[in-house]
Design a protein around this motif. Structure first.
Motif, short mmCIF file in Angstrom:
data_model
loop_
_atom_site.label_atom_id
_atom_site.label_comp_id
_atom_site.label_asym_id
_atom_site.label_seq_id
_atom_site.Cartn_x
_atom_site.Cartn_y
_atom_site.Cartn_z
N PRO A 75 0.82 -1.21 0.00
CA PRO A 75 0.00 0.00 0.00
C PRO A 75 0.86 1.26 0.00
CG PRO A 75 -0.72 -1.53 1.72
CD PRO A 75 0.58 -2.05 1.18
N LEU A 76 0.42 2.27 -0.73
CA LEU A 76 1.07 3.57 -0.70
C LEU A 76 0.38 4.43 0.35
CD1 LEU A 76 3.12 5.59 -2.00
CD2 LEU A 76 1.21 6.36 -3.43
N ILE A 77 1.14 4.97 1.27
CA ILE A 77 0.60 5.85 2.31
C ILE A 77 0.74 7.28 1.82
CG2 ILE A 77 0.67 6.49 4.73
CD1 ILE A 77 0.02 3.53 4.20
N GLN A 78 -0.37 7.98 1.68
CA GLN A 78 -0.36 9.28 1.00
C GLN A 78 0.52 10.31 1.69
OE1 GLN A 78 -4.27 11.30 0.38
NE2 GLN A 78 -3.72 11.14 -1.78
N THR A 79 0.58 10.28 3.02
CA THR A 79 1.37 11.29 3.72
C THR A 79 2.87 11.12 3.51
OG1 THR A 79 1.09 9.92 5.71
CG2 THR A 79 -0.31 11.87 5.51
N THR A 80 3.30 10.03 2.91
CA THR A 80 4.72 9.88 2.58
C THR A 80 5.08 10.63 1.30
OG1 THR A 80 4.43 7.86 1.25
CG2 THR A 80 4.73 7.59 3.64
N ARG A 81 4.09 11.22 0.67
CA ARG A 81 4.29 11.84 -0.65
C ARG A 81 4.26 13.37 -0.59
NH1 ARG A 81 5.64 10.54 -5.10
NH2 ARG A 81 3.78 11.26 -6.22
N THR A 82 4.41 13.94 0.62
CA THR A 82 4.25 15.38 0.79
C THR A 82 5.20 16.18 -0.08
OG1 THR A 82 3.50 15.03 3.06
CG2 THR A 82 4.24 17.24 2.49
N GLU A 83 6.44 15.76 -0.18
CA GLU A 83 7.42 16.50 -0.98
C GLU A 83 6.99 16.55 -2.44
OE1 GLU A 83 12.17 16.25 -2.18
OE2 GLU A 83 11.45 15.22 -0.37
N ALA A 84 6.52 15.43 -2.97
CA ALA A 84 6.05 15.41 -4.37
C ALA A 84 4.83 16.30 -4.56
CB ALA A 84 5.72 13.97 -4.78
N HIS A 85 3.95 16.33 -3.57
CA HIS A 85 2.76 17.19 -3.66
C HIS A 85 3.18 18.66 -3.74
CE1 HIS A 85 0.59 13.78 -1.29
NE2 HIS A 85 0.71 13.49 -2.57
N HIS A 86 4.16 19.06 -2.92
CA HIS A 86 4.59 20.46 -2.93
C HIS A 86 5.34 20.80 -4.23
CE1 HIS A 86 3.28 21.93 0.97
NE2 HIS A 86 3.59 20.76 1.48
N ARG A 87 6.04 19.84 -4.80
CA ARG A 87 6.66 20.09 -6.11
C ARG A 87 5.59 20.35 -7.16
NH1 ARG A 87 10.19 15.73 -4.80
NH2 ARG A 87 9.05 14.37 -6.25
N ALA A 88 4.49 19.61 -7.08
CA ALA A 88 3.39 19.80 -8.03
C ALA A 88 2.77 21.19 -7.86
CB ALA A 88 2.33 18.72 -7.84
N ILE A 89 2.68 21.66 -6.62
CA ILE A 89 2.16 23.01 -6.38
C ILE A 89 3.05 24.04 -7.07
CG2 ILE A 89 1.82 24.78 -4.60
CD1 ILE A 89 0.88 22.53 -2.74
N GLY A 183 -1.08 25.59 5.08
CA GLY A 183 0.07 25.05 4.39
C GLY A 183 -0.08 23.61 3.95
N ALA A 184 -1.17 22.94 4.37
CA ALA A 184 -1.37 21.54 4.02
C ALA A 184 -1.85 21.39 2.58
CB ALA A 184 -2.38 20.90 4.97
N VAL A 185 -1.41 20.33 1.95
CA VAL A 185 -1.84 20.03 0.57
C VAL A 185 -3.28 19.52 0.60
CG1 VAL A 185 -1.39 18.55 -1.41
CG2 VAL A 185 0.52 19.48 -0.10
N ALA A 186 -4.07 19.95 -0.36
CA ALA A 186 -5.47 19.55 -0.43
C ALA A 186 -5.63 18.24 -1.21
CB ALA A 186 -6.30 20.64 -1.08
N TYR A 187 -6.71 17.55 -0.90
CA TYR A 187 -6.98 16.23 -1.47
C TYR A 187 -6.99 16.24 -2.99
CZ TYR A 187 -9.90 12.39 -3.16
OH TYR A 187 -10.39 11.33 -3.87
N ASN A 188 -7.64 17.23 -3.60
CA ASN A 188 -7.80 17.20 -5.06
C ASN A 188 -6.48 17.24 -5.80
OD1 ASN A 188 -10.67 17.11 -5.97
ND2 ASN A 188 -10.87 18.81 -4.54
N LEU A 189 -5.46 17.84 -5.22
CA LEU A 189 -4.14 17.79 -5.84
C LEU A 189 -3.46 16.46 -5.55
CD1 LEU A 189 -1.77 19.31 -7.32
CD2 LEU A 189 -0.86 19.65 -5.02
N ALA A 190 -3.47 16.04 -4.28
CA ALA A 190 -2.75 14.83 -3.88
C ALA A 190 -3.23 13.62 -4.65
CB ALA A 190 -2.91 14.60 -2.37
#
Length: 312
Positions: A75-89, A183-190
């Motif tokens: 399983p992929l745990i979404q909170t492990t992907r924070t850095e990638a989410h911020h790069r997408a922002i 500062g938290a990433v929103a679901y629709n992006l993640a």
């Protein structure tokens, strides 16, 4: 995308807010069935960036295993992907697809919507602020130690997605929050970023999310990512037409097992909810059910909600 496509992956992506109820389990089975019937892998993602109930992730994974579902990767745990989410922002920002939003929830509720804005969509309050207005708001927020939210500046007002059950579906694109004001990433992006990372090109989920698909597909486009094919399946409801919940009695696997109802009976109940005819009697395990749920059978599944009467 045509149904004959083979490759890629489908997924089931629960949020760890409690035990999985019958509707969740039904969707999990259908996600697996659609993926396998169309030659895809089936993956699992735990979407834990919002609400989380302690211990829910472990319990949900155990319940899926008890049901008999096996996934093609850990399983992929979404909170492990924070850095990638911020790069997408930052990618969206650099491409001009973001704007600052200084609205509170109360501001949005009280604001007059722009003409033709769908109910529940952002009314556009901060979308066209002048540079002078932005400077004033930035200064005020800086003095208060606050930061604005970031919202999607939509590439198009409407977007068309393809759904295996509903065909081409065109809907409005919302100026959804991409990064919250905390500062938290929103679901629709993640969800968009993580689907692309996992190679997911088929998204199976409840049809209450069909209206969100155009916005999510537009975000994928803005990021230069491929848009998935969707499969929005009917929800499971109680007899009052509401989503299943604890108030409906034993609706989770642990609660049902406490009443002496075991996995084969639960699988057979879900099989019966899909109107499989005489084949339903043979479905006593997930393996049995997946053998019955080939692509042609899946395409004939009822599109109306499954109303559960509390009987097994």
């Amino acid at each position: 995308m045509p149904s004959s496509f083979r490759g890629g992956a489908g997924r089931f992506a629960p949020s760890p807010t409690g035990d999985l109820h019958l509707g969740n389990l039904r969707t999990a089975i259908l996600a697996h069935a659609w993926a396998k019937a169309t030659g895809r892998r089936c993956l699992l993602r735990v979407e834990d960036i919002d609400r989380v109930r302690s211990g829910s992730t472990e319990r949900q994974l155990e319940q899926l295993q008890q049901l008999g579902l096996r996934y093609d990767a850990a399983p992929l745990i979404q909170t492990t992907r924070t850095e990638a989410h911020h790069r997408a922002i930052e990618t969206l920002r650099s491409r001009g697809f973001l704007f600052e939003c200084y609205c509170s929830r109360k501001d949005i509720q009280e604001a007059a919507s722009a003409p033709h804005t769908p109910p529940g969509h952002y009314p556009g309050t901060c979308l066209h602020l002048s540079e002078e207005e932005l400077a004033q708001k930035r200064e005020l927020f800086a003095q208060q130690g606050r930061q604005p939210a970031l919202r999607l500046k939509v590439p198009e007002k409407e977007w068309t997605i393809f759904d295996e059950l509903h065909g081409d579906y065109t809907g409005p694109v919302d100026n959804v929050v991409i990064r919250r004001n905390d500062g938290a990433v929103a679901y629709n992006l993640a969800v968009v970023v993580d689907d692309a990372y996992q190679g997911i090109d088929q998204v199976t989920r409840g049809d209450d999310l069909l209206s969100q698909a155009p916005t999510q597909a537009a975000i994928a486009h803005a990021l230069g990512l491929a848009e998935p094919v969707y499969v929005h399946v009917p929800l499971a409801l109680n007899q009052e037409g509401q989503r299943l919940s604890k108030r409906d009695g034993a609706v989770t696997l642990p609660d049902l097992q406490e009443q002496g109802i075991e996995v084969p009976q639960v699988v057979n109940l879900i099989a019966r909810s899909l109107d499989l005819g005489p084949q339903v009697d043979a479905c006593q395990s997930v393996t049995d059910l997946l053998q019955v749920l080939d692509e042609s059978t899946l395409r004939r599944m009822p599109l109306h909600p499954w109303v559960w009467d509390g009987q097994i």
